[in-house]
Design an enzyme around this catalytic site. Structure first.
Site, PDB file in Angstrom:
ATOM      1  N   SER A   1      -9.310   1.327   3.265  1.00 21.01           N
ATOM      2  CA  SER A   1      -8.455   1.911   2.280  1.00 21.01           C
ATOM      3  C   SER A   1      -7.436   1.290   1.497  1.00 21.01           C
ATOM      4  CB  SER A   1      -7.687   3.115   2.957  1.00 21.01           C
ATOM      5  OG  SER A   1      -7.033   2.807   4.000  1.00 21.01           O
TER       6      SER A   1
ATOM      7  N   LYS B   1       0.923  -1.173   0.014  1.00 23.30           N
ATOM      8  CA  LYS B   1      -0.138   0.082  -0.154  1.00 23.30           C
ATOM      9  C   LYS B   1       0.898   1.240  -0.199  1.00 23.30           C
ATOM     10  CE  LYS B   1      -3.722   2.016   2.973  1.00 23.30           C
ATOM     11  NZ  LYS B   1      -4.917   1.536   4.139  1.00 23.30           N
TER      12      LYS B   1
ATOM     13  N   SER C   1      -9.572  -1.013   7.237  1.00 20.23           N
ATOM     14  CA  SER C   1      -9.151  -0.839   5.701  1.00 20.23           C
ATOM     15  C   SER C   1      -8.323  -1.863   5.218  1.00 20.23           C
ATOM     16  CB  SER C   1      -8.327   0.655   6.066  1.00 20.23           C
ATOM     17  OG  SER C   1      -8.938   1.621   6.133  1.00 20.23           O
TER      18      SER C   1
END
Lengths: 466, 110
Positions: A158, A83, A182
């Site tokens: 996310s 990420k 997330s």
């Protein structure tokens, strides 16, 4: 050296590691196959923000030398992607934001360093919601990631790029972050496994923070077993992260096959029936999952925790206030550079009073104790991860962001480990997430239950139709 | 929804140092109303002496360092067992008895 005819991009970390160790698969061949797949599919999925082709191949060649010297570990030559809030030395780390478009860190995040030392190959950096909060945004330099099961659907977030990349076979494992769900939400919507570890088990040093009170770093992969392999490499005390706790760690992979017979499983029916009403398909999936666990010898009974709304009411003001404090200077001077979704989620933090923030932190203590009390009766708790399958991207309403409680948020407030695995599929062929939670420091148990559930339910054989 | 007047919001925004256009201000009002609704759910009637959640934890005190281990020749010497004969001959020095006060005076005069 390769497995003839096998789709290399669909190998699990455990399978690829086994083949590499047996010298039946070359890390370079595997990396090339994954890079080719990324080149082919990423334009349609937007999972990657940055691909590191050259350095990935160099790392794969180094892994080959390690294998030749018979010094390999379970992650030697395994292609991973992170990420884009994990700092990576010499590689852009943007947090999917215009504000960090030119940010090139000098150091790796501690977790990235540990994976590098374990011989993993970094393929690149993955899409996220801007600074790991909000939702899909179309007013940023990069588009949001698309769900490989249906490109018109939301990936969840996310860690959106992580979910998309793993489901599409664009990486074998990933690191995400989880402040309110997330890691687990993209795991649920994209049909992969994702673990939010116990707070303090995994170092957050070098991970761009959102809300330090609730942020956790953790792994995502196709299976719970692969999450355990990744956790074995990244867990452990980091004296330079003040939130890191010096507790014994490791043995997550070894523990996967220990029996689950006799475990007391609490079914949090009120989570998805009363607190956040779920679709009939999701309810059905949770009941079927409970039956699967019973077939493994677990004893399933109904459990209760405080309503999800109570956890949500505590978490949101904390997240908004802390995120606003971190971004205050830029919000004053570069407000227009943020996406509207980010502004909607964070700007309210400017108006949270200190008394409200402290009241939220104090109530968090009550909720931690109430959650702990439930684990006196149960070894683990299960619920749905999300109340529905992946919704349509077009139906996302940023204005309603703070009005929908998340089934994932209690584990963040209670600081406990929570794993999302693929529990089944909707009639339309979309994955549905099952959430498995355990008491603090029971990460190995949660992974063990997730692994044995996956094996019994047989949900890992199905891949997105790409 | 928690009511907020435009004047109250304008004042709060000025205090926060934000500069917002009308659309952004409308977004902030919306976000704040949602947040305030959530915040209102948090119980406030706690006893004054209830636990303090917001605490600062000092790191644990450093453990005392172990005594330095001898190195090189000294280490070999220290590690070598003392032969039995030497061990018997070497007696620990016995402290002298102090002189009785009278004898001590004489000695001092000399």
């Amino acid at each position: 050296m390769s497995r003839a005819g096998a789709a290399l991009h669909h190998l699990t970390i455990a399978e690829a590691g086994g083949l590499i160790a047996a010298r039946k698969l070359s890390p370079v061949e595997l990396t090339k196959a994954l890079l080719q797949r990324v080149e082919q599919l990423n334009p349609a999925l937007d999972a990657y923000l940055h691909v590191c082709g050259k350095s990935a191949l160099a790392a794969a060649r180094a892994a080959e030398k390690t294998v030749a010297a018979r010094a390999q570990g379970p992650l030697t030559g395994i292609p991973l992607a992170y990420k884009d809030i994990y700092e990576t030395r010499g590689v852009p780390t943007t947090a999917h934001s215009r504000l960090l478009q030119d940010n090139v860190p000098r150091e790796d995040a501690e977790t990235v360093r540990r994976l590098h030392d374990a011989g993993a190959v970094m393929l690149g950096k993955l899409a996220t919601h801007e600074f790991a909060i909000g939702g899909p945004a179309f007013d940023l330099p990069w588009p949001p990631a698309r769900n490989p099961w249906d490109r018109d659907r939301f990936t969840g977030g996310s860690s959106s790029g992580s979910g998309a990349a793993l489901a599409a076979g664009l990486a074998l494992g990933s690191l995400g972050s989880d402040t309110g769900g997330s890691i687990r939400l993209p795991a649920a919507y994209c049909g992969v496994a994702g673990l939010k570890p116990t707070a303090g088990l995994v170092s957050r040093r070098g991970v761009i923070p959102l809300s330090p009170s609730l942020d956790t770093a953790g792994p995502l992969a196709w299976t719970a077993e692969d999450c355990a392999i990744l956790l074995d490499a990244i867990a452990g005390h980091d004296p330079l992260d003040s939130a890191s706790v010096p507790v014994p760690s490791g043995g997550y992979t070894k523990g996967l096959t220990q029996p689950v017979k006799g475990l007391r499983v609490g079914l949090l029916r009120h989570f998805h029936e009363r607190d956040v009403p779920a679709t009939a398909e999701v309810r059905q999936m949770v009941l079927a999952a409970a039956k699967t666990l019973e077939s493994l010898g677990c004893v399933v009974e109904e459990a209760t925790l405080p309503p999800v709304q109570e956890y949500d009411a505590v978490a949101r003001p904390i997240i908004c206030a802390e995120a606003y404090a971190l971004h205050e200077q830029w919000l004053r001077t570069r407000l227009e550079d943020y996406s509207r979704v980010f502004r909607l989620r964070v700007m309210g933090g400017a108006l949270v009073r200190a008394a409200d923030y402290i009241a939220a932190q104090r109530t968090r203590g009550d909720l931690i104790r109430a959650t702990e009390a439930a684990f006196q009766r149960f070894d683990i708790l299960i619920s749905a991860t999300a109340p529905q399958a992946a919704p349509r991207l077009a139906d996302q309403k940023p204005d309603e962001g703070l009005t929908r409680p998340l089934l994932t948020i209690p584990a963040n407030v209670a600081a406990i480990p929570a794993l999302s695995v693929c529990g089944g599929f909707s009639a339309g062929g979309l994955p549905l997430g099952l959430q498995i939670m355990g008491p603090a420091w029971s990460d190995a148990l949660v992974l063990r239950v997730g692994h044995q559930f996956e094996e019994a339910a047989g949900t890992r054989a199905r891949r997105p139709p790409l | 929804m928690v009511p907020v007047t435009p004047e109250e919001m304008a004042q709060a925004v000025r205090r926060a140092g934000l500069s917002l256009n009308p659309g952004q201000l409308a977004d902030l009002v919306l976000a704040w109303q949602q947040l305030a609704t959530l915040s209102a759910r948090i119980p406030r009637d706690r006893p004054l002496v209830d636990d303090m959640t917001v605490v600062f934890r000092l790191p644990p005190p450093a453990m005392p360092a172990p005594p330095p281990q001898p190195v090189g020749k000294t280490a070999k010497k220290a590690a070598k067992p003392v032969p039995a004969k030497v061990a018997r001959k070497k007696k620990a020095p016995v402290p002298r008895k102090p002189l009785p006060p009278a004898k001590a005076k004489k000695k001092a005069r000399r």
